[in-house]
Design a protein around this motif. Structure first.
Motif, PDB file in Angstrom:
ATOM      1  N   SER A 228       0.830  -1.208   0.000  1.00 50.49           N
ATOM      2  CA  SER A 228       0.000   0.000   0.000  1.00 50.49           C
ATOM      3  C   SER A 228       0.864   1.258   0.000  1.00 50.49           C
ATOM      4  O   SER A 228       1.897   1.325   0.667  1.00 50.49           O
ATOM      5  CB  SER A 228      -0.907   0.017   1.234  1.00 50.49           C
ATOM      6  OG  SER A 228      -1.552   1.264   1.376  1.00 50.49           O
ATOM      7  N   ARG A 229       0.405   2.262  -0.744  1.00 48.42           N
ATOM      8  CA  ARG A 229       1.107   3.549  -0.795  1.00 48.42           C
ATOM      9  C   ARG A 229       0.367   4.630  -0.022  1.00 48.42           C
ATOM     10  O   ARG A 229       0.655   5.828  -0.168  1.00 48.42           O
ATOM     11  CB  ARG A 229       1.288   4.002  -2.260  1.00 48.42           C
ATOM     12  CG  ARG A 229       1.959   2.967  -3.165  1.00 48.42           C
ATOM     13  CD  ARG A 229       3.278   2.472  -2.610  1.00 48.42           C
ATOM     14  NE  ARG A 229       4.261   3.541  -2.482  1.00 48.42           N
ATOM     15  CZ  ARG A 229       5.435   3.404  -1.883  1.00 48.42           C
ATOM     16  NH1 ARG A 229       5.763   2.255  -1.318  1.00 48.42           N
ATOM     17  NH2 ARG A 229       6.277   4.405  -1.841  1.00 48.42           N
ATOM     18  N   ALA A 230      -0.592   4.226   0.807  1.00 44.23           N
ATOM     19  CA  ALA A 230      -1.309   5.191   1.645  1.00 44.23           C
ATOM     20  C   ALA A 230      -0.354   5.751   2.696  1.00 44.23           C
ATOM     21  O   ALA A 230       0.835   5.414   2.723  1.00 44.23           O
ATOM     22  CB  ALA A 230      -2.503   4.513   2.306  1.00 44.23           C
ATOM     23  N   ASP A 231      -0.869   6.610   3.585  1.00 44.87           N
ATOM     24  CA  ASP A 231      -0.011   7.073   4.664  1.00 44.87           C
ATOM     25  C   ASP A 231       0.154   5.951   5.690  1.00 44.87           C
ATOM     26  O   ASP A 231      -0.503   4.907   5.627  1.00 44.87           O
ATOM     27  CB  ASP A 231      -0.529   8.367   5.292  1.00 44.87           C
ATOM     28  CG  ASP A 231      -1.905   8.223   5.922  1.00 44.87           C
ATOM     29  OD1 ASP A 231      -2.212   7.143   6.458  1.00 44.87           O
ATOM     30  OD2 ASP A 231      -2.673   9.196   5.897  1.00 44.87           O
ATOM     31  N   THR A 232       1.050   6.161   6.634  1.00 49.97           N
ATOM     32  CA  THR A 232       1.378   5.112   7.596  1.00 49.97           C
ATOM     33  C   THR A 232       0.160   4.683   8.399  1.00 49.97           C
ATOM     34  O   THR A 232      -0.079   3.478   8.590  1.00 49.97           O
ATOM     35  CB  THR A 232       2.489   5.599   8.541  1.00 49.97           C
ATOM     36  OG1 THR A 232       3.647   5.917   7.763  1.00 49.97           O
ATOM     37  CG2 THR A 232       2.845   4.545   9.568  1.00 49.97           C
ATOM     38  N   SER A 233      -0.608   5.641   8.883  1.00 51.00           N
ATOM     39  CA  SER A 233      -1.771   5.304   9.700  1.00 51.00           C
ATOM     40  C   SER A 233      -2.766   4.445   8.939  1.00 51.00           C
ATOM     41  O   SER A 233      -3.455   3.608   9.534  1.00 51.00           O
ATOM     42  CB  SER A 233      -2.462   6.577  10.197  1.00 51.00           C
ATOM     43  OG  SER A 233      -3.588   6.270  10.977  1.00 51.00           O
ATOM     44  N   ASN A 234      -2.835   4.632   7.642  1.00 46.12           N
ATOM     45  CA  ASN A 234      -3.772   3.868   6.817  1.00 46.12           C
ATOM     46  C   ASN A 234      -3.095   2.693   6.122  1.00 46.12           C
ATOM     47  O   ASN A 234      -3.421   2.338   4.996  1.00 46.12           O
ATOM     48  CB  ASN A 234      -4.470   4.803   5.830  1.00 46.12           C
ATOM     49  CG  ASN A 234      -5.484   5.682   6.541  1.00 46.12           C
ATOM     50  OD1 ASN A 234      -6.450   5.198   7.118  1.00 46.12           O
ATOM     51  ND2 ASN A 234      -5.247   6.989   6.531  1.00 46.12           N
ATOM     52  N   LEU A 235      -2.127   2.108   6.842  1.00 46.37           N
ATOM     53  CA  LEU A 235      -1.569   0.784   6.581  1.00 46.37           C
ATOM     54  C   LEU A 235      -0.536   0.708   5.457  1.00 46.37           C
ATOM     55  O   LEU A 235      -0.349  -0.339   4.849  1.00 46.37           O
ATOM     56  CB  LEU A 235      -2.689  -0.250   6.337  1.00 46.37           C
ATOM     57  CG  LEU A 235      -3.784  -0.303   7.398  1.00 46.37           C
ATOM     58  CD1 LEU A 235      -4.742  -1.461   7.128  1.00 46.37           C
ATOM     59  CD2 LEU A 235      -3.190  -0.415   8.802  1.00 46.37           C
ATOM     60  N   ASN A 236       0.186   1.792   5.223  1.00 45.71           N
ATOM     61  CA  ASN A 236       1.425   1.695   4.452  1.00 45.71           C
ATOM     62  C   ASN A 236       2.523   1.341   5.447  1.00 45.71           C
ATOM     63  O   ASN A 236       2.949   2.178   6.241  1.00 45.71           O
ATOM     64  CB  ASN A 236       1.735   3.013   3.752  1.00 45.71           C
ATOM     65  CG  ASN A 236       3.038   2.961   2.957  1.00 45.71           C
ATOM     66  OD1 ASN A 236       3.786   1.991   3.014  1.00 45.71           O
ATOM     67  ND2 ASN A 236       3.322   4.026   2.226  1.00 45.71           N
ATOM     68  N   VAL A 237       2.993   0.100   5.407  1.00 46.62           N
ATOM     69  CA  VAL A 237       3.947  -0.379   6.409  1.00 46.62           C
ATOM     70  C   VAL A 237       5.397  -0.189   5.966  1.00 46.62           C
ATOM     71  O   VAL A 237       6.324  -0.589   6.673  1.00 46.62           O
ATOM     72  CB  VAL A 237       3.679  -1.852   6.766  1.00 46.62           C
ATOM     73  CG1 VAL A 237       2.268  -2.021   7.298  1.00 46.62           C
ATOM     74  CG2 VAL A 237       3.925  -2.769   5.577  1.00 46.62           C
ATOM     75  N   HIS A 238       5.601   0.382   4.791  1.00 44.89           N
ATOM     76  CA  HIS A 238       6.942   0.750   4.327  1.00 44.89           C
ATOM     77  C   HIS A 238       7.909  -0.435   4.295  1.00 44.89           C
ATOM     78  O   HIS A 238       9.096  -0.285   4.605  1.00 44.89           O
ATOM     79  CB  HIS A 238       7.513   1.877   5.194  1.00 44.89           C
ATOM     80  CG  HIS A 238       6.587   3.040   5.368  1.00 44.89           C
ATOM     81  ND1 HIS A 238       6.347   3.957   4.375  1.00 44.89           N
ATOM     82  CD2 HIS A 238       5.806   3.416   6.421  1.00 44.89           C
ATOM     83  CE1 HIS A 238       5.483   4.861   4.810  1.00 44.89           C
ATOM     84  NE2 HIS A 238       5.129   4.546   6.038  1.00 44.89           N
ATOM     85  N   GLY A 239       7.402  -1.604   3.945  1.00 45.42           N
ATOM     86  CA  GLY A 239       8.255  -2.774   3.832  1.00 45.42           C
ATOM     87  C   GLY A 239       8.587  -3.465   5.136  1.00 45.42           C
ATOM     88  O   GLY A 239       9.335  -4.449   5.151  1.00 45.42           O
ATOM     89  N   VAL A 240       8.037  -2.975   6.240  1.00 43.33           N
ATOM     90  CA  VAL A 240       8.299  -3.596   7.539  1.00 43.33           C
ATOM     91  C   VAL A 240       7.469  -4.876   7.665  1.00 43.33           C
ATOM     92  O   VAL A 240       6.319  -4.930   7.233  1.00 43.33           O
ATOM     93  CB  VAL A 240       7.948  -2.625   8.683  1.00 43.33           C
ATOM     94  CG1 VAL A 240       8.049  -3.314  10.043  1.00 43.33           C
ATOM     95  CG2 VAL A 240       8.864  -1.401   8.640  1.00 43.33           C
ATOM     96  N   TYR A 241       8.043  -5.901   8.258  1.00 45.84           N
ATOM     97  CA  TYR A 241       7.300  -7.112   8.590  1.00 45.84           C
ATOM     98  C   TYR A 241       8.002  -7.793   9.756  1.00 45.84           C
ATOM     99  O   TYR A 241       9.217  -7.702   9.902  1.00 45.84           O
ATOM    100  CB  TYR A 241       7.205  -8.069   7.393  1.00 45.84           C
ATOM    101  CG  TYR A 241       8.531  -8.659   6.959  1.00 45.84           C
ATOM    102  CD1 TYR A 241       8.925  -9.938   7.358  1.00 45.84           C
ATOM    103  CD2 TYR A 241       9.411  -7.920   6.166  1.00 45.84           C
ATOM    104  CE1 TYR A 241      10.161 -10.464   6.972  1.00 45.84           C
ATOM    105  CE2 TYR A 241      10.643  -8.437   5.781  1.00 45.84           C
ATOM    106  CZ  TYR A 241      11.008  -9.710   6.187  1.00 45.84           C
ATOM    107  OH  TYR A 241      12.224 -10.234   5.820  1.00 45.84           O
ATOM    108  N   MET A 242       7.230  -8.464  10.587  1.00 46.19           N
ATOM    109  CA  MET A 242       7.786  -9.162  11.747  1.00 46.19           C
ATOM    110  C   MET A 242       7.906 -10.661  11.500  1.00 46.19           C
ATOM    111  O   MET A 242       8.865 -11.292  11.942  1.00 46.19           O
ATOM    112  CB  MET A 242       6.909  -8.913  12.987  1.00 46.19           C
ATOM    113  CG  MET A 242       6.719  -7.442  13.310  1.00 46.19           C
ATOM    114  SD  MET A 242       8.275  -6.643  13.770  1.00 46.19           S
ATOM    115  CE  MET A 242       7.800  -4.907  13.692  1.00 46.19           C
TER     116      MET A 242
END
Length: 405
Positions: A106-120
């Motif tokens: 997603s390319r939305a803002d962070t609050s709206n679930l753009n996780v910027h490639g982060v994953y756990m």
């Protein structure tokens, strides 16, 4: 001179020993006596009542460092003493061999679930098993969150996982095994149970890469939660899973408090009868619970009274009423008054969000629950309510002092 030197030497030695003892006691205090504890129906910190005035934020595990700092700073500005989040995201495999069931790109803002490639967590197709990401785009994000919260004197409630699929959660993990059973598979399949336990052990035994504090020994953590809203069906399976996992968590970490994270929408609290569960949680949203704001007031009184029945604290740890309603401020004011006068040990509002890296507050046109540090009526109301909540023990104590008149 010899006598004077000896006297000076003894004085310096005494001072050194006093300083060493003080430093040792301080270190012990930080590591041992600064854990939040439970006493009957309320929380305590260092032997004093600790009423909770908290905020939720969902993107703390994957927001940029500046976005995380802004949320924590705004939490302090709101007079909050607790921040709640859940560890996310969970994906398929990095290169798509195992599909990701949500929009990880997603390319939305962070609050709206753009996780910027982060994953756990992800699926490793080569090993055919769960893989943990402990790198800078993985668990080091949680290290940063805890270290920054510690600097600000904030306590953090951490749910090990989210039940819902917004950023993967338990639903992505059951999808690894080809299941489309939303409500039962995760809690009854031996593979997902093993994955969950391995994940919990990874978190509890982790050593923070920034400050060197082992998570199990970090008093910054207010409590663990087994999951955010584990909506497991049927109820017998829910209770069985909660019991097994609560026992497992406590076998690894006996210092931190533990809650289920269940929304308990009916107020029957099937989790609070489990001895390893230290406090109860419930979530209140009139929009989704099919009730009016006035009926929410009734729930506050009724659900919070469960604390006496189980002799455990109860937290209203999520609640919201949309800004789309003209009466939003009045509704929140009534709820905060009801909570202050209730048997609940505190509240954690959904949700505090701060300016994104683009300089704007996130779009909140769908739910309308967001609280911003913007000096507006909702911000001022929640800031004042938090200040009042935290001062509650002092006010009660003053009321208990008999008049001298």
């Amino acid at each position: 001179m010899t006598s004077a030197f000896a006297t000076l030497h003894r004085s310096l030695l005494t001072a050194f020993l006093c300083l060493a003892a003080s430093a040792t006691d301080g270190a012990k205090g930080e590591q041992a006596s600064s854990f939040v504890t439970v006493k009957d129906t309320h929380f305590e910190l260092d032997g004093a009542p600790f009423p909770v005035a908290g905020v939720n934020n969902h993107y703390l595990p994957y927001g940029s460092r500046d976005e995380v700092i802004r949320v924590l700073d705004d939490a302090v500005a709101m007079n909050a003493n607790v921040v709640r989040t859940f560890i996310q995201p969970v994906i398929g495999s990095l290169h798509g061999a195992m599909p990701t069931i949500w929009n990880w790109r997603s390319r939305a803002d962070t609050s709206n679930l753009n996780v910027h490639g982060v994953y756990m967590l992800s699926w490793d197709p080569m090993q055919a098993r769960m893989a943990v990401n402990d790198g800078p785009d993985g668990l080091q994000r949680i290290d940063f969150l805890l270290d920054e919260a510690k600097k600000r004197g904030l306590k953090v409630i951490i749910a090990f996982l989210d039940f819902w699929p917004y950023t993967g959660g338990a639903q992505q993990m059951r999808a690894w095994y080809g299941s489309d059973d939303v409500y039962s598979f995760f809690a009854e399949d031996a593979r997902t149970i093993a994955d969950y336990k391995r994940w919990v052990e990874t978190i509890i035994t982790r050593v923070n890469s920034i400050n060197g504090i082992r998570y199990a020994a970090d008093p910054t953590i207010f409590s663990w939660e087994l999951m955010n809203e584990p909506d497991i069906h049927p109820e017998a399976l829910l209770k069985s899973w909660l019991t097994e996992m609560a026992i497992y968590v406590k076998s690894l970490d006996h210092d931190h408090l533990l809650a289920s994270g269940h929304s308990n929408p009916n107020g029957d609290f099937p989790d609070m009868g489990i001895s390893q569960i230290d406090f109860g949680t419930w979530h209140g949203y009139p929009r989704w619970n099919g009730i009016t704001p006035e009926e929410m007031n009734d729930r506050i009184r009724a659900f919070c009274s469960a604390s006496a029945a189980f002799n455990k604290p109860v937290l209203l740890e999520e609640f919201g009423w949309s800004k789309a309603h003209a009466d939003q401020i009045d509704v929140y004011r009534n709820w905060m008054d009801a909570l202050y006068n209730s048997d609940c040990a505190g509240w954690v509002v959904w949700r505090l969000v701060s300016r994104q890296d683009g300089g704007h507050f996130p779009d909140d046109s769908v739910d309308g629950f967001d609280i911003h540090n913007d000096g507006g009526p909702l911000w001022n109301l929640m800031r004042d309510a938090a200040e009042k909540q935290i001062a509650k023990p002092r006010q009660v104590k003053l009321q208990e002092i008999p008049s001298t008149k």
